[in-house]
Design an enzyme around this catalytic site. Structure first.
Site, PDB file in Angstrom:
ATOM      1  N   ASP A  84       8.990  -5.038  16.371  1.00 39.17           N
ATOM      2  CA  ASP A  84       9.490  -5.440  15.046  1.00 39.17           C
ATOM      3  C   ASP A  84      10.650  -4.511  14.719  1.00 39.17           C
ATOM      4  O   ASP A  84      10.454  -3.337  14.406  1.00 39.17           O
ATOM      5  CB  ASP A  84       8.358  -5.323  14.020  1.00 39.17           C
ATOM      6  CG  ASP A  84       8.810  -5.687  12.601  1.00 39.17           C
ATOM      7  OD1 ASP A  84      10.022  -5.599  12.329  1.00 39.17           O
ATOM      8  OD2 ASP A  84       7.947  -6.025  11.777  1.00 39.17           O
ATOM      9  N   SER A 136       9.118   2.286   8.358  1.00 35.95           N
ATOM     10  CA  SER A 136       9.743   2.303   7.037  1.00 35.95           C
ATOM     11  C   SER A 136       9.347   3.506   6.194  1.00 35.95           C
ATOM     12  O   SER A 136      10.140   3.976   5.399  1.00 35.95           O
ATOM     13  CB  SER A 136       9.424   1.013   6.297  1.00 35.95           C
ATOM     14  OG  SER A 136       8.042   0.870   6.149  1.00 35.95           O
ATOM     15  N   HIS A 142       3.565  -2.582   9.728  1.00 40.26           N
ATOM     16  CA  HIS A 142       3.758  -3.335   8.487  1.00 40.26           C
ATOM     17  C   HIS A 142       2.606  -4.303   8.195  1.00 40.26           C
ATOM     18  O   HIS A 142       1.975  -4.833   9.111  1.00 40.26           O
ATOM     19  CB  HIS A 142       5.057  -4.143   8.650  1.00 40.26           C
ATOM     20  CG  HIS A 142       5.583  -4.762   7.402  1.00 40.26           C
ATOM     21  ND1 HIS A 142       5.335  -6.069   7.064  1.00 40.26           N
ATOM     22  CD2 HIS A 142       6.358  -4.258   6.421  1.00 40.26           C
ATOM     23  CE1 HIS A 142       5.959  -6.349   5.928  1.00 40.26           C
ATOM     24  NE2 HIS A 142       6.583  -5.260   5.516  1.00 40.26           N
ATOM     25  N   GLU A 182       6.427  -1.454  15.192  1.00 40.02           N
ATOM     26  CA  GLU A 182       7.756  -1.385  14.593  1.00 40.02           C
ATOM     27  C   GLU A 182       8.584  -0.452  15.469  1.00 40.02           C
ATOM     28  O   GLU A 182       8.029   0.401  16.159  1.00 40.02           O
ATOM     29  CB  GLU A 182       7.676  -0.804  13.174  1.00 40.02           C
ATOM     30  CG  GLU A 182       6.877  -1.643  12.218  1.00 40.02           C
ATOM     31  CD  GLU A 182       6.891  -1.086  10.793  1.00 40.02           C
ATOM     32  OE1 GLU A 182       7.897  -0.470  10.386  1.00 40.02           O
ATOM     33  OE2 GLU A 182       5.889  -1.266  10.098  1.00 40.02           O
ATOM     34  N   HIS A 238      13.865  -2.589  10.579  1.00 33.01           N
ATOM     35  CA  HIS A 238      14.711  -1.498  10.057  1.00 33.01           C
ATOM     36  C   HIS A 238      15.739  -1.004  11.076  1.00 33.01           C
ATOM     37  O   HIS A 238      16.473  -0.059  10.792  1.00 33.01           O
ATOM     38  CB  HIS A 238      13.845  -0.321   9.606  1.00 33.01           C
ATOM     39  CG  HIS A 238      13.015  -0.646   8.408  1.00 33.01           C
ATOM     40  ND1 HIS A 238      13.520  -0.626   7.116  1.00 33.01           N
ATOM     41  CD2 HIS A 238      11.732  -1.041   8.291  1.00 33.01           C
ATOM     42  CE1 HIS A 238      12.572  -0.975   6.271  1.00 33.01           C
ATOM     43  NE2 HIS A 238      11.473  -1.238   6.953  1.00 33.01           N
ATOM     44  N   ASN A 242      17.429  -1.536   1.251  1.00 26.70           N
ATOM     45  CA  ASN A 242      17.514  -1.645   2.711  1.00 26.70           C
ATOM     46  C   ASN A 242      18.843  -2.250   3.151  1.00 26.70           C
ATOM     47  O   ASN A 242      18.968  -2.711   4.277  1.00 26.70           O
ATOM     48  CB  ASN A 242      16.373  -2.511   3.249  1.00 26.70           C
ATOM     49  CG  ASN A 242      15.014  -1.995   2.837  1.00 26.70           C
ATOM     50  OD1 ASN A 242      14.751  -0.802   2.902  1.00 26.70           O
ATOM     51  ND2 ASN A 242      14.154  -2.886   2.388  1.00 26.70           N
ATOM     52  N   LYS A 272      17.659  -6.926   5.643  1.00 27.82           N
ATOM     53  CA  LYS A 272      17.879  -5.488   5.486  1.00 27.82           C
ATOM     54  C   LYS A 272      19.332  -5.163   5.870  1.00 27.82           C
ATOM     55  O   LYS A 272      20.230  -5.500   5.122  1.00 27.82           O
ATOM     56  CB  LYS A 272      16.814  -4.728   6.262  1.00 27.82           C
ATOM     57  CG  LYS A 272      15.480  -4.886   5.507  1.00 27.82           C
ATOM     58  CD  LYS A 272      14.263  -4.407   6.222  1.00 27.82           C
ATOM     59  CE  LYS A 272      13.050  -4.604   5.309  1.00 27.82           C
ATOM     60  NZ  LYS A 272      11.825  -4.908   6.027  1.00 27.82           N
TER      61      LYS A 272
HETATM   62  C1  LIG Z   1      10.632  -5.774   5.674  1.00 29.05           C
HETATM   63  C2  LIG Z   1       9.760  -5.880   6.851  1.00 29.05           C
HETATM   64  C3  LIG Z   1       9.168  -7.091   7.213  1.00 29.05           C
HETATM   65  C4  LIG Z   1       9.234  -8.302   6.348  1.00 29.05           C
HETATM   66  O1  LIG Z   1      10.492  -8.883   6.362  1.00 29.05           O
HETATM   67  P1  LIG Z   1      10.922  -9.813   5.137  1.00 29.05           P
HETATM   68  O2  LIG Z   1      12.055 -10.601   5.671  1.00 29.05           O
HETATM   69  O3  LIG Z   1      11.296  -8.891   4.027  1.00 29.05           O
HETATM   70  O4  LIG Z   1       9.728 -10.659   4.791  1.00 29.05           O
HETATM   71  C5  LIG Z   1       8.441  -7.142   8.393  1.00 29.05           C
HETATM   72  N1  LIG Z   1       8.293  -6.047   9.164  1.00 29.05           N
HETATM   73  C6  LIG Z   1       8.822  -4.859   8.818  1.00 29.05           C
HETATM   74  C7  LIG Z   1       8.617  -3.675   9.707  1.00 29.05           C
HETATM   75  C8  LIG Z   1       9.553  -4.733   7.648  1.00 29.05           C
HETATM   76  O5  LIG Z   1      10.054  -3.557   7.304  1.00 29.05           O
END
Ligand SMILES: *Cc1c(COP(=O)(O)O)cnc(C)c1O
Length: 384
Positions: A203, A178, A130, A174, A206, A44, A237
């Site tokens: 969220d 992902s 997620h 999100e 990504h 990522n 990421k």
């Molecule tokens: C990766 C991810 C998380 C978690 O983040 P980390 O910092 O890796 O714990 C939360 N939400 C989404 C949509 C993610 O892709």
């Protein structure tokens, strides 16, 4: 302990055992296991910033000046000025009054959602959200409604049926998904949240660094940042660092400082990590071509696969290629690995049955030559 061994045997037999595989090196779109180096299409590190000399230098300087640890929770002596500098930069980027840091995105989502809503409230959540969003909702003990993926019509009907039965309601999604690589219908969600009097939480894990004129994320790109109550994002990421943030109103952030258990009961971030995140934000401003080039190449790669009649999905730097059969997806990912491309096969239950896929996660350092070679290999293996 026999039940554990039984469990592991069953998993292994079904070809579903999860195992750790340590890499010896990973940087700039590549990854090495032992002596063999691959193009990394599973990471990522979208902008290729993890390991960038400027991030490394910033982290080193902070290590020397501030040491290796915050050594306490922020409310008990673990607070540092550098954390506030990063929070101010995030608030500026997201055009919000304030921001709060978390040690990971997982911790952020679990803590934020369970602090915001509780019994008597409701969460309306995209079905593909997620695990951390799911876990935060379960922990909150609010009523949990899941709407069909990116289906704002379904969300509207759930809200119409149920919203009035609950005190507070939170819509959460999100912005870039992902496993699908697609994007949420943000303008419609904002309209629904206003009409049904809900909070909206995005969220942007990504999307931060990749979308938006300033790299703030998909909300910036859709022009809905101001109408969104909570913008969560991660540093691990595209930003090449580690940890997460929430941006929102001053009252929201102060409320969470007082109530959010995953913030209160956790040691503050590592100062060096915070410094790396600050350096990454500076890069977003200075090198916007990183995100522009990444997205152009991802679009080109997806279109080239589609032009061969393949089912390449999404609308982002994540390009899932639907294979269908589990075993075939595994075989193809295995063969691509043998040919030097580190890719993952994603199978049910992570994705729907008969939708096993290869997920290509692109990085700024994957140039046209590399993507062409990958496409030729994929097409050859699929016989198109
Ligand atoms: C990766 C991810 C998380 C978690 O983040 P980390 O910092 O890796 O714990 C939360 N939400 C989404 C949509 C993610 O892709």
């Amino acid at each position: 302990m026999n039940w554990m061994e039984g469990f592991l045997r069953e998993r292994r037999k079904a070809g579903l055992l999860r195992e750790l595989v340590p890499a010896t090196f990973a940087r700039e779109g590549k990854i090495r296991f032992g002596e063999k180096t691959y193009w990394n299409f599973s990471g990522n590190d979208y902008l290729g910033l993890a390991g960038h000399p400027e991030l490394v230098a910033a982290a080193k300087k902070a290590l020397e000046e501030l040491g290796t640890s915050a050594s306490a929770s922020r409310l008990l002596g673990g607070d540092r000025e550098i954390f506030h500098r990063l929070e101010e930069e995030i608030a500026r980027l997201e055009e919000k009054e304030a921001a709060l840091l978390f040690n990971s995105g997982y911790q952020a989502n679990v803590g934020i959602i369970s602090a915001l809503v509780g019994p008597g409230d409701a969460v309306f959540s995209d079905r593909l959200n997620h695990a951390s969003i799911v876990d935060g909702t379960l922990l909150s003990r609010a009523r949990f409604f899941r709407f069909r993926h990116n289906d704002s019509g379904h969300l509207d009907s759930l809200l119409g049926q149920h919203r009035e039965k609950f005190k507070r309601a939170l819509i959460v999604t999100e912005t870039v998904f992902s496993m699908e690589g697609d994007r949420a219908p943000l303008r419609e969600l904002v309209e629904l949240k206003e009409r049904h009097r809900c909070l909206l939480m995005l969220d942007e894990a990504h999307a931060v660094g990749v979308f938006g004129r300033n790299g703030a994320g998909a909300a910036e790109e859709a022009g809905v940042g101001k109408r969104t109550d909570l913008i969560m994002g991660t540093f691990g990421k595209a930003l090449g660092s580690s940890g997460a943030f929430l941006a929102g109103s001053r009252a929201l952030i102060d409320y969470l400082i007082n109530t959010c258990r995953s913030f209160i009961y956790s040691t503050g971030p590592a100062p060096a990590t915070t410094a790396a995140s600050l350096a990454a934000l500076a890069m977003l401003g200075r090198e916007p071509e990183r995100r522009r080039i990444l997205r152009e190449r991802a679009d080109g790669f997806r279109q080239a696969l589609k032009a061969q009649g393949l089912e390449a999905r999404g609308d982002s730097q994540i390009v899932p290629l639907i294979i269908g059969d589990n075993q075939r997806a595994l075989e193809i990912s295995g063969e691509l690995r043998r040919r030097g491309f580190w890719v993952g096969a994603v199978r049910p239950p992570t994705v729907p049955v008969n939708e096993a896929r290869i997920r290509f996660s692109l990085c700024y350092h994957h140039e046209e030559d590399c993507l062409d070679e990958l496409r030729r290999n994929v097409c050859g293996l699929l016989g198109v």
